[in-house]
Design a protein around this motif. Structure first.
Motif, mmCIF file in Angstrom:
data_model
loop_
_atom_site.group_PDB
_atom_site.id
_atom_site.type_symbol
_atom_site.label_atom_id
_atom_site.label_comp_id
_atom_site.label_asym_id
_atom_site.label_seq_id
_atom_site.Cartn_x
_atom_site.Cartn_y
_atom_site.Cartn_z
ATOM 1 N N TRP A 1 7.045 -1.654 -2.328
ATOM 2 C CA TRP A 1 6.317 -2.923 -2.215
ATOM 3 C C TRP A 1 4.900 -2.706 -1.696
ATOM 4 O O TRP A 1 3.935 -3.269 -2.226
ATOM 5 N N LEU A 2 4.743 -1.879 -0.663
ATOM 6 C CA LEU A 2 3.420 -1.620 -0.099
ATOM 7 C C LEU A 2 2.519 -0.908 -1.101
ATOM 8 O O LEU A 2 1.314 -1.189 -1.175
ATOM 9 N N PHE A 3 3.090 0.016 -1.890
ATOM 10 C CA PHE A 3 2.292 0.720 -2.898
ATOM 11 C C PHE A 3 1.801 -0.247 -3.973
ATOM 12 O O PHE A 3 0.642 -0.179 -4.404
ATOM 13 N N VAL A 4 2.668 -1.168 -4.394
ATOM 14 C CA VAL A 4 2.272 -2.162 -5.392
ATOM 15 C C VAL A 4 1.169 -3.059 -4.833
ATOM 16 O O VAL A 4 0.179 -3.368 -5.523
ATOM 17 N N LEU A 5 1.329 -3.491 -3.573
ATOM 18 C CA LEU A 5 0.296 -4.322 -2.964
ATOM 19 C C LEU A 5 -1.023 -3.580 -2.871
ATOM 20 O O LEU A 5 -2.092 -4.174 -3.079
ATOM 21 N N TYR A 6 -0.978 -2.288 -2.565
ATOM 22 C CA TYR A 6 -2.206 -1.493 -2.504
ATOM 23 C C TYR A 6 -2.910 -1.485 -3.859
ATOM 24 O O TYR A 6 -4.133 -1.698 -3.940
ATOM 25 N N GLN A 7 -2.149 -1.284 -4.921
ATOM 26 C CA GLN A 7 -2.749 -1.289 -6.249
ATOM 27 C C GLN A 7 -3.290 -2.675 -6.608
ATOM 28 O O GLN A 7 -4.391 -2.805 -7.155
ATOM 29 N N TRP A 8 -2.516 -3.688 -6.291
ATOM 30 C CA TRP A 8 -2.890 -5.056 -6.631
ATOM 31 C C TRP A 8 -4.173 -5.463 -5.912
ATOM 32 O O TRP A 8 -5.120 -5.978 -6.506
ATOM 33 N N PHE A 9 -4.204 -5.211 -4.605
ATOM 34 C CA PHE A 9 -5.389 -5.581 -3.833
ATOM 35 C C PHE A 9 -6.600 -4.747 -4.235
ATOM 36 O O PHE A 9 -7.734 -5.246 -4.219
ATOM 37 N N SER A 10 -6.372 -3.493 -4.591
ATOM 38 C CA SER A 10 -7.486 -2.643 -5.023
ATOM 39 C C SER A 10 -8.123 -3.203 -6.293
ATOM 40 O O SER A 10 -9.352 -3.208 -6.439
#
Length: 293
Positions: free
Chosen positions: A56-65
């Protein structure tokens, strides 16, 4: 997707179809599945929990980036700015309702539930019940069945008062940083933002020590009757919001160091500041209602 010519800020920006919502939902599924199984003693539960959390955190990192890249690429115009402002406003309103429910639960327990249990109507059922708040009397708790161990309440001195000073100071340093950004003084902005983040971290450390003191010295636990449950429910959820707000300010500070935001366009900064000031106001209510009253 743009409604204007390339190189110009679009009137309204519509992003391309994205995989991130589905991938985020998958991560949350495994996170919740693992947490539920871990709580129930299943050995593989904790591994699934951390796998889901990392996913979940990795997906959020990509999304926010991607969102940051769109913003810095000049794709966000006035309409997007307005939508973000309305979204953040409604989000904070939902948080007001969230804490409003908890404050109402505390008020109801103090003003209605405890007095009702000590009324004449319940005298035969609970002859030894002590209708006092907090739910503790001299040498014993207000638990005639003896299911709540004796405990001491948490007063305002000194840890809660120190935390109040820390949060109020962080609100001042954040405001100074905002004014510095508005006049284009990026170095001053970054310095005061780091100070704000540090104050948030110190607040969390002090609250962690407060909880240790409550459990080890006061025997005040989540199971300490209605007082213990409301105390840890209100202060614990607020502490989680401080953690989230501190992370928001941390990432905003890192973006400032990369040269993001200008004196005219910096709603990412403003949105995080709105949230932090909201956390400050909630703590003032907690400080008065929970620790003083």
């Amino acid at each position: 997707m743009s409604t204007t010519a390339p190189g110009k800020t679009p009137y309204y920006f519509v992003p391309q179809p994205s995989r991130h919502p589905v991938m985020s939902a998958v991560g949350l599924f495994f996170l919740i599945l693992g947490a539920s199984e871990w709580i129930n003693g299943v050995t593989w539960g904790k591994y699934v929990f951390f796998l889901g959390l990392a996913w979940w955190l990795f997906v959020l990192y990509q999304w926010f980036s991607e969102a940051v890249g769109e913003s810095e690429g000049g794709l966000y115009g006035r309409k997007i700015d307005l939508s973000y402002r309305w979204s953040m406003s409604w989000f904070i309103f939902s948080e007001v309702m969230f804490f409003g429910a908890f404050f109402t639960a505390l008020w109801w327990a103090r003003s209605h539930s405890v007095p009702a249990l000590g009324s004449l109507d319940n005298a035969l059922l609970w002859p030894d019940f002590k209708a006092v708040w907090p739910s503790v009397a001299a040498g014993a708790t207000g638990s005639p069945a003896g299911i709540v161990e004796p405990f001491q309440t948490m007063g305002p001195f000194w840890l809660p008062t120190i935390n109040t000073a820390l949060l109020l100071t962080s609100g001042v340093t954040l405001t100074i940083a905002h004014h510095a950004l508005q006049v284009g003084n990026r170095a001053r902005t970054i310095g005061f933002m780091w100070l704000t983040v540090l104050l948030g971290i110190v607040f969390l450390c002090v609250q962690g020590y407060e909880y240790f003191h409550a459990y080890s010295d006061l025997n005040l636990k989540l199971s300490s009757g209605v007082y213990g449950s409301t105390f840890f429910m209100l202060t614990g959820f607020h502490g989680f919001h401080v953690l989230v707000g501190m992370l928001m300010l941390l990432f905003i500070t890192l973006r400032l160091m990369k040269g993001h935001f200008t004196s005219e366009r910096h709603f990412g900064f403003e949105g995080a500041a709105w949230y932090w000031h909201f956390v400050d106001v909630v703590w003032l209510g907690l400080y008065i209602v929970v620790y003083w009253m």
